[in-house]
Design a protein around this motif. Sequence first.
Motif, mmCIF file in Angstrom:
data_model
loop_
_atom_site.group_PDB
_atom_site.id
_atom_site.type_symbol
_atom_site.label_atom_id
_atom_site.label_comp_id
_atom_site.label_asym_id
_atom_site.label_seq_id
_atom_site.Cartn_x
_atom_site.Cartn_y
_atom_site.Cartn_z
ATOM 1 N N ALA A 64 -16.291 22.199 -25.948
ATOM 2 C CA ALA A 64 -17.132 22.099 -24.760
ATOM 3 C C ALA A 64 -18.013 23.341 -24.674
ATOM 4 O O ALA A 64 -17.748 24.373 -25.320
ATOM 5 N N LEU A 65 -19.061 23.241 -23.871
ATOM 6 C CA LEU A 65 -19.960 24.354 -23.612
ATOM 7 C C LEU A 65 -19.725 24.893 -22.217
ATOM 8 O O LEU A 65 -19.672 24.119 -21.242
ATOM 9 N N GLN A 66 -19.601 26.213 -22.116
ATOM 10 C CA GLN A 66 -19.387 26.830 -20.815
ATOM 11 C C GLN A 66 -20.569 27.735 -20.474
ATOM 12 O O GLN A 66 -20.940 28.625 -21.259
ATOM 13 N N ASP A 67 -21.134 27.483 -19.325
ATOM 14 C CA ASP A 67 -22.252 28.278 -18.816
ATOM 15 C C ASP A 67 -21.856 28.789 -17.440
ATOM 16 O O ASP A 67 -22.020 28.097 -16.426
ATOM 17 N N GLY A 68 -21.288 29.970 -17.412
ATOM 18 C CA GLY A 68 -20.763 30.483 -16.158
ATOM 19 C C GLY A 68 -19.591 29.641 -15.699
ATOM 20 O O GLY A 68 -18.612 29.468 -16.424
ATOM 21 N N LYS A 69 -19.722 29.085 -14.496
ATOM 22 C CA LYS A 69 -18.656 28.234 -13.971
ATOM 23 C C LYS A 69 -18.803 26.778 -14.405
ATOM 24 O O LYS A 69 -17.905 25.965 -14.170
ATOM 25 N N ASN A 70 -19.878 26.448 -15.017
ATOM 26 C CA ASN A 70 -20.142 25.063 -15.422
ATOM 27 C C ASN A 70 -19.624 24.813 -16.837
ATOM 28 O O ASN A 70 -19.771 25.655 -17.729
ATOM 29 N N VAL A 71 -19.006 23.653 -17.038
ATOM 30 C CA VAL A 71 -18.512 23.241 -18.347
ATOM 31 C C VAL A 71 -19.155 21.902 -18.694
ATOM 32 O O VAL A 71 -19.173 20.970 -17.867
ATOM 33 N N TYR A 72 -19.711 21.812 -19.914
ATOM 34 C CA TYR A 72 -20.372 20.604 -20.375
ATOM 35 C C TYR A 72 -19.620 20.058 -21.583
ATOM 36 O O TYR A 72 -19.038 20.804 -22.372
ATOM 37 N N HIS A 73 -19.656 18.709 -21.717
ATOM 38 C CA HIS A 73 -18.830 18.055 -22.740
ATOM 39 C C HIS A 73 -19.731 17.235 -23.671
ATOM 40 O O HIS A 73 -19.972 16.046 -23.431
ATOM 41 N N PRO A 74 -20.251 17.861 -24.734
ATOM 42 C CA PRO A 74 -21.126 17.129 -25.651
ATOM 43 C C PRO A 74 -20.358 16.105 -26.472
ATOM 44 O O PRO A 74 -19.139 16.222 -26.651
#
Length: 634
Positions: A13-23
């Motif tokens: 997953a990608l983490q941008d600060g508090k946000n997590v994205y699931h490619p």
Amino acid sequence: MKANWIIYNNHLALQDGKNVYHPNASDIYSLLSKDDCEKQFNINCENPTVDLPNIRFSKLGSSLHIRLNNNECGEIICNIEAKRKGTYIPVDVLEGTIIDQCVYNNTWFYLSGNTLQVQEILENVGIKGNGRISTRQYLKLIELELLNGTRLLDNEVEISCIKNTIDNNEQVPSTLKATLFPYQRTGFLWIKRMLDDCNGCILGDEMGLGKTMQVITEMLSLKARYEVPMLVVAPISLLVNWQRECAKFAPTLHTAVHYGQNRIGNYKELLNYDVVITSYTTVVSDIHMLNMIRWKFVALDEAQSIKNPFSARARACKKLNRERSIAVSGTPFENHITDIWSLIDFVQPGLLGSLESYQEVITDDVSGGKRIEPILSPLMIRRLVADVAKDLPEKVVSTQALQMSENECHEYDRYLTSLKNSVESDKINLGMLQQLRIYCTHPYAVSEDKGFGDPAEVSIKYQRFCEIVEEIVSREEKIIVFTSYKNMFEVFKRDIPNRFGIQLWAINGETPVAERQEIVDRFNGLSGSAMLILNPRAAGTGLNITGANHVVHYNLEWNPALEDQSSARAYRRGQKKTVFIYRLYYTGTVEQVVNERIERKRDIASSAVIGNDGQSQDRADILRALELIPSIRN
């Protein structure tokens, strides 16, 4: 600002600060060949190997399967897994969406082939993630696997564990005027959970274990939650018995019997009752009116009555507008695999698809039975007498109040009027009521017509008797039947062997005394089901008939001692099974007076009261019998 690659549960997953994205796997593959930063989800990110140099990226994908098992509490657990090099690897599911890439042992791989198919199944069943699922969701998964042949399911669920997950701390309704046996309490709690969880189930306990009591307890529970009105559908022979059982054990339930020519004609009147009790034939004729009501609960008693899915009664019952359903039957599966389809189609409409598609994959043999078992078992609780013997007393007495059909009512009234016109009130005696008592056994017992049709078609009592016998025969057990009248012996002799294919013997006053024990010995020694018809005065004492553990008092006797002595032919030393005693009588007739008299005398005996010679009470009983006129509407 760049996002960082992380291992999130079992995927990248990608983490941008508090946000997590699931490619998805395709996104990750496209980045693996890039050296510069790329945008994903409108944020900048590196090639995953930069942030995760120890991860090896495989170019071989793995297919999915669905694993079902139980946790330590017995709950059903569903996990989506990938099989890789002989190992099952958990696959993440977030908010109902399968993440189509995995990390395991520092190796990343993608999911191939059947991901979309598994995703469609999860959406169809309403599963949002790995973990606990409901019984209804479990059943839907099994059904999809069974009928569609997906071969995506690995079912390791122990059905016995599911049935042990009820909350044993939950209380039985305080309005129940009875103490449940432990297995009955378990049954009630299971029914309650199943109706709450998936709106329908099957109660398949063997006869004599109190199925009616368990259903009544659930109806009290539903009423406490203001879940009314409720509908009970039963054979005509049991309508009044249901009403009396409710009145006795659940007096807070306001009941009505909806049957006969004078039944309620406006659906709004039915809304005044908590429980409406009706027959299968009435459901067929009144389906449009009954469907003006949204029934909170519908119970089918003797639910094998809808085993033929093409019958009018099956079609009508399945059309009933309802929220919850229970099918009650001691013989839920009798002949064909379609019996099971029809019952499940009532308690879980549409679960098994059409009958045609069901028959394509479920054969009418042992193999078919094994294939349907994973669906049937979670939906049905079935206890055999042998399973709960430790909870049962040595003797179980079932008094069943029956209601005459319209034709029987009219004919009984004719006999009653004739009797009243032929005697003077100061000369009446118990013997003068004999013709009424004989008619209550069967119309053929008083008919001068020598013709002999199906005796079950003209007598509600005989119908109920046959229902009892059918279940006993299915258990390969023996039956003793007591009746006082010679003509009734002839009805039994001509019908029972042909109807049930069992041997029948009889002992009455014409049977030589020397032959009576010989008959009993043959009856006791026979393997399997058989019936012995006895006259209570000729064979009510002295004989030891422990080969049978079912006793039917087809007509009641004025003297309770004679009845008890007759029951003791089976309920005596040497009997190794619980003895079930069935007492049949018609309400609104002389038989009701006989039953009231028996109960009154038993109450007196239990209180050690020594009374008078009984002659004045005899007269009161006779006068009471002359007042009663049977009616099909209570």
